[in-house]
Structure formats: C-alpha cells, structure tokens
Design a protein around this motif. Sequence first.
Motif, short mmCIF file in Angstrom:
data_model
loop_
_atom_site.label_atom_id
_atom_site.label_comp_id
_atom_site.label_asym_id
_atom_site.label_seq_id
_atom_site.Cartn_x
_atom_site.Cartn_y
_atom_site.Cartn_z
N HIS A 1 17.80 62.83 47.01
CA HIS A 1 19.15 62.82 47.57
C HIS A 1 19.30 63.72 48.79
O HIS A 1 20.35 63.71 49.44
CB HIS A 1 20.16 63.27 46.50
CG HIS A 1 20.26 62.31 45.35
ND1 HIS A 1 19.76 62.60 44.10
CD2 HIS A 1 20.78 61.06 45.27
CE1 HIS A 1 19.99 61.57 43.29
NE2 HIS A 1 20.61 60.62 43.98
N CYS B 1 14.67 63.33 39.18
CA CYS B 1 16.10 63.15 39.45
C CYS B 1 16.52 61.73 39.08
O CYS B 1 15.71 60.89 38.70
CB CYS B 1 16.39 63.44 40.92
SG CYS B 1 18.16 63.68 41.24
N CYS C 1 23.36 63.80 41.04
CA CYS C 1 22.05 64.37 41.36
C CYS C 1 21.62 65.36 40.28
O CYS C 1 22.18 66.46 40.17
CB CYS C 1 22.11 65.08 42.72
SG CYS C 1 20.56 65.90 43.17
#
Length: 638
Positions: free
Chosen positions: A366, A360, A379
């Motif tokens: 996240h 990511c 994201c």
Amino acid sequence: MRTTIGDEERFGSRQRRTIFRTIVILLLAVYAVRLGYLQIIQGNVYRLKAETQAIKQITVEPFRGNMFDRNGLLLAHNAPSFSITLTPNEFDTASIPLLSEILGMDSDAIRREYERSLQISRVKPNKIYRDTDFSIIAAIEENHEYLPGVDIVVESKRLFDFTGNMAHTIGYTREISEKQLAKEGDYYQPGDIIGYAGLEKTYEPFLRGTKGVQYVAVTASGQKVESFRQGVNDVASEEGFDLNLTIDKGLQEMAEKLMTDKRGAIVALDPNNGEVLAFVSKPDFDLREFSGRVQGNLYGKLLKDENKPLFNRATQSIYPPGSTWKMLMALAALQEGIITPSTIYNCSGGFTYGNRTWKCHHSHAHGAVNARKAIHVSCNSFFYNLGPKLGMERLTKYGRIFGFGERSHLDIPEDSPGILPSVERMNKWYGVRGWTQGRLVNLAIGQGELGVTPAQMAVYCAALANKGTIYQPHLVRSVYNRSLKRTEIISYASRKTPVNTEYFDIVQGGMFDVVNVPGGTAAVARIEGVNVCGKTGTAQNSHGQDHAWFISFAPMQNPGIALCVMVENAGYGGAVAAPIAQKLIERYLFPAKADSIMRVIDKVPLLTPPVPQPDEQPDDTGRTITRNIDAALSSRQD
C-alpha cells in the motif's frame, strides 16, 4: 245457667264462626304459599346450602403485560385461554378413564400428572391441559359430579402481531419447574407460566401481573355451589405492566427477512442513547409454538437441534473481530501518543517482527499510509506496527474502555463477556515464558486470542459514531404502571471514553472512505445522499469458512443508526454483511421507501455469493490461536 247458655249461643253465632274460619283458612293459605315458595322456588338454593361443606379459594390468573414497539405498534398481547386443573386431595383416580376420554390423553399420562401433583402439593391445583376447546369444557361441566378435583380455570396465552419471530428479543414463557417453584416463593403454583428467556424473563416481575382470589362454596365432592357472600371477599386480579420497547417493528421485520437461511446476528442501535432498533439471531424458532398448549417435546427438540435455535448469537456467540478492531487500535495509538494523525508507515506488502513475516491484505504493497488511509484500504501492515508498540496492558485497557471483555448489560439474561486478552490470561493460557510480544502483531488486526459478540460490536460502533460515549444498550424504553396509571421511563448508564474527540474524526474519515472512496472494501454499502461510514472484517474460523463482519453508522455528521451485521461462514464482510447493512440503514433513514426496498429483497434475495479474498490474510498461527480460544471456552477458563 241461662246467662251462661246465652253467652255461648252468642259466641257461637254464625257470624263469629264465619270470621274464625276465614282467619284459619287465611293462615293456612299463608303457610301453604310460604312452604311452596321455599320448596319449589327456593328449594335448590337451600338444598345446595345444606350440601355445602366448605369455602374454596380459587386463584384468578392475570393477563401478562403487553409489549409495544418504539412507535406504539403492538408486538405482543394476550387472549383468554381455558385450562384444566387437577387438585390431588380432591381427585378420585377411578375417574381417570373418563377424564382420559374427554381430554384425549393417555390414561398413563394423566396418572403421571396426578402423581407429580401429589409430590408438589396435595391441596394446590395443577394445570394438566392448556388452551382447552369448548367441546372439552362442555364435557367436563356435564360430568363434573364424576370428576372431583377437576376444574376449569381462565388464564391467557400470548399472541404476536409481527412478521418473523423476535425469538431472542421477546423470549418465551414456559410452565414453571419444580426447582423454580422452590426458589420463587409463594406467588407461583404448579402449572403456572413464567418467563424463561429474553424480555419475558428479565421483566417477569412487571409482566406477570397480580393474581386475584375468588371464594366459592363447594359441595363434599368439590362441586361449586355459589359465590361466597356474593363475591364481597373476592380480590380482582391485576393485569401485568406493559413494556414500551425501543425496537422499530418495520426495521426488525426487514432484518429478520434479510437473515433468512443464514446463521449470524444483527444488532442495530441508536448511537445517541443506546436504544436497540433491531435485534436478530439466526437460526431461531417460532415463539408462537410456546403459546397455549405446547407440544411436550418442543423444548427438548429445540435443545437437540444441531442448528442451536435457542442459542442467542447476538449476545452469546464470540468471534475474532477481524479488521473491525483496527479503529480501536488507531484510537489507542493516537491517544497514547504512539502515532499522530500525520504518522506514516510504509507498507511493502508485509511486516517482519523478529524472525516472522506477516503478509498484508491481499499481499498488496500500500506504500505510505497514515491512520485514515490504513482504515480505508484495511492495511494490515500499518496495524502490525502498532501492536507491539501498544503492548498487552494498553491493548487490554482500551479494549475495556470500549466495552470488550465484559457483558454488554443488555436487558436480557443471555449475555457473554467475550474474551479480551490480558497479561494474566496469556500467562495462564501459555505460561509466563510461553508467549512473546509477537502475539500482539496478530491481535492488532483483530485475530488471535480475541472473542467479541455482535452486541459488543454494535456498542463499539455506536461509540465510534457519537465520538466516544458508551451507552448501555437496552430494549425497553419505559413501563406502563397499571397500579399508578402512569408511564415510567427507565434510566440507563452511560460513560465518556478518555479519548480525544479529534481522534474520532480521523477514524470516522477512514470509515467514510471505506464505503465512499475507491479502494474501500464496502462500496456496496453506499446510499445516495447519505454519508455512510463502515468497516468490513473477516473472523477466521478453524472449523470451516470464515465469518463476515460489517459495522456501520449513518449519517456521518449526525448519526441516527449504528449497527453490526455478522454472518457466519460467509467469508468476506463486504460481499454479504455490507449489503444487508445498507438496506437496513436505508429503511431506517427513509421509512417511506420501505415497501420498495422490501420488493427488491423479495425479487432478488441476498444469497451467500462466492467468497472473494478476505481483507486479512489467514495464517497458520491465527488458526492455531482460534483453536486455543475454542479450547479455553470449552473448559470455561476465567
């Protein structure tokens, strides 16, 4: 006999003789005065008429139409210019040395022009020297009897009233080529000017005007004697139609200044109608060099320039869209029912599909994210999930819905459709068994076999701003028709996307958070009192430093401007592209602040800073695919 003699005496009386002499003298005086009038006063007229051998038709060149910005400010207009023409069947090659001395041209160059003119037409004049000064005009007039077939004509040259270049917007004119002469019909003559790029080319039939005709009597040597029948048969030229552009002059000038010493493009639109507010491609060139007398090697020099200033990066360069693609993925997934506004995916710092794991953004975890949050923090993992679920066919479908994979239909001739992957294309590139659904993981974050232009991205951003309407982008709002003495509005196409309006609310909320909420990647784009929405992106570049994207619109509730900023080799979009967009939005929404904004720019120029970590993690697969796109382009597949 006396009677006869008496009559003769009476007839020959002094009185009668006096009257007779007086009449004779008066008649002689009248004839003498008439003869003197004809020889002394009218002598030149009758001598020239006696020498007149033919009636010559002279073309009167019209002025090209003017161009104005959206506020009526003059951008492009004309000034009179004198050119030297050569008519082959009248020209005497013995006069080449004299003509060479007057023009300051090499004798061989004049001979080549003469031979070239012979090949095109023996009877049509060909312009061999443009934008002549008055000393040359005087010398040619003085030696006209020794220069048969050499004439002076009045035409026009372009003048530009703005700071900067507008090279890829207005375009440029050049002398018509032999190939174009054969194609365009009888309107053009050798040496005529014709639009070659930009608006000058697209609107050539409107801008060029209508030629006039002047008939003059000429001597055997081709020298003009007088106007034929006092000009009764002459036809006046008609100036070309004026173009009223959509460009905001002040915004355009600022956009060009902000892109000084950079490579890339800016396209700003009114999201309510598709009007182009600013249009920049850098590096570019100075249009003024194509006006008047042009250096013989100018075009070739620009063509060979390694910076490619003739290449329109706003409509012809294609790059992977990077994270700016994520809003399209969110809308497609929402509309197709793959996710809902409340759907949450857990981001643990990466995504695994098959035997491959993709990291990511910044390798960050996240946590639980929905569509709005995924756009906010960029994201990757959220969108990695969507790629295989959406599938190639639906990705292609929504790409086309938002204008990708086809030309933007901007009203300039330079326009690329970009690259939009499809099942057919993937099979062609890799073979039916040469690719898997894993490719969609990379495509979901705007990397891989995707190529978009800045103009396409501006149209896409405008649709995000207005919640789903695609307006045809355009640079010309109306044309002033000089023949009818009226302004004619040009209509352009528009269409509504089949995406529910409420889904645009989610996407807009995420783009608002990108700029205005901590954790977003474009805090530098904030403007006090304005709800700015935006999204950064990084286009992976296998040939060097990555390219920086930023798309944005404002205000959120009633958007008046949507724009795309692309800066090549600048890395992270939030560091370089976003500050440029922020200043342009502020300039457009608050024109009274223009001077203060320009002073800031002059004092602290926007230089390319050290590049932070990009908002997508580069990977070997992505770079390999980028190389595949380059190969596809070079071979011009599809």
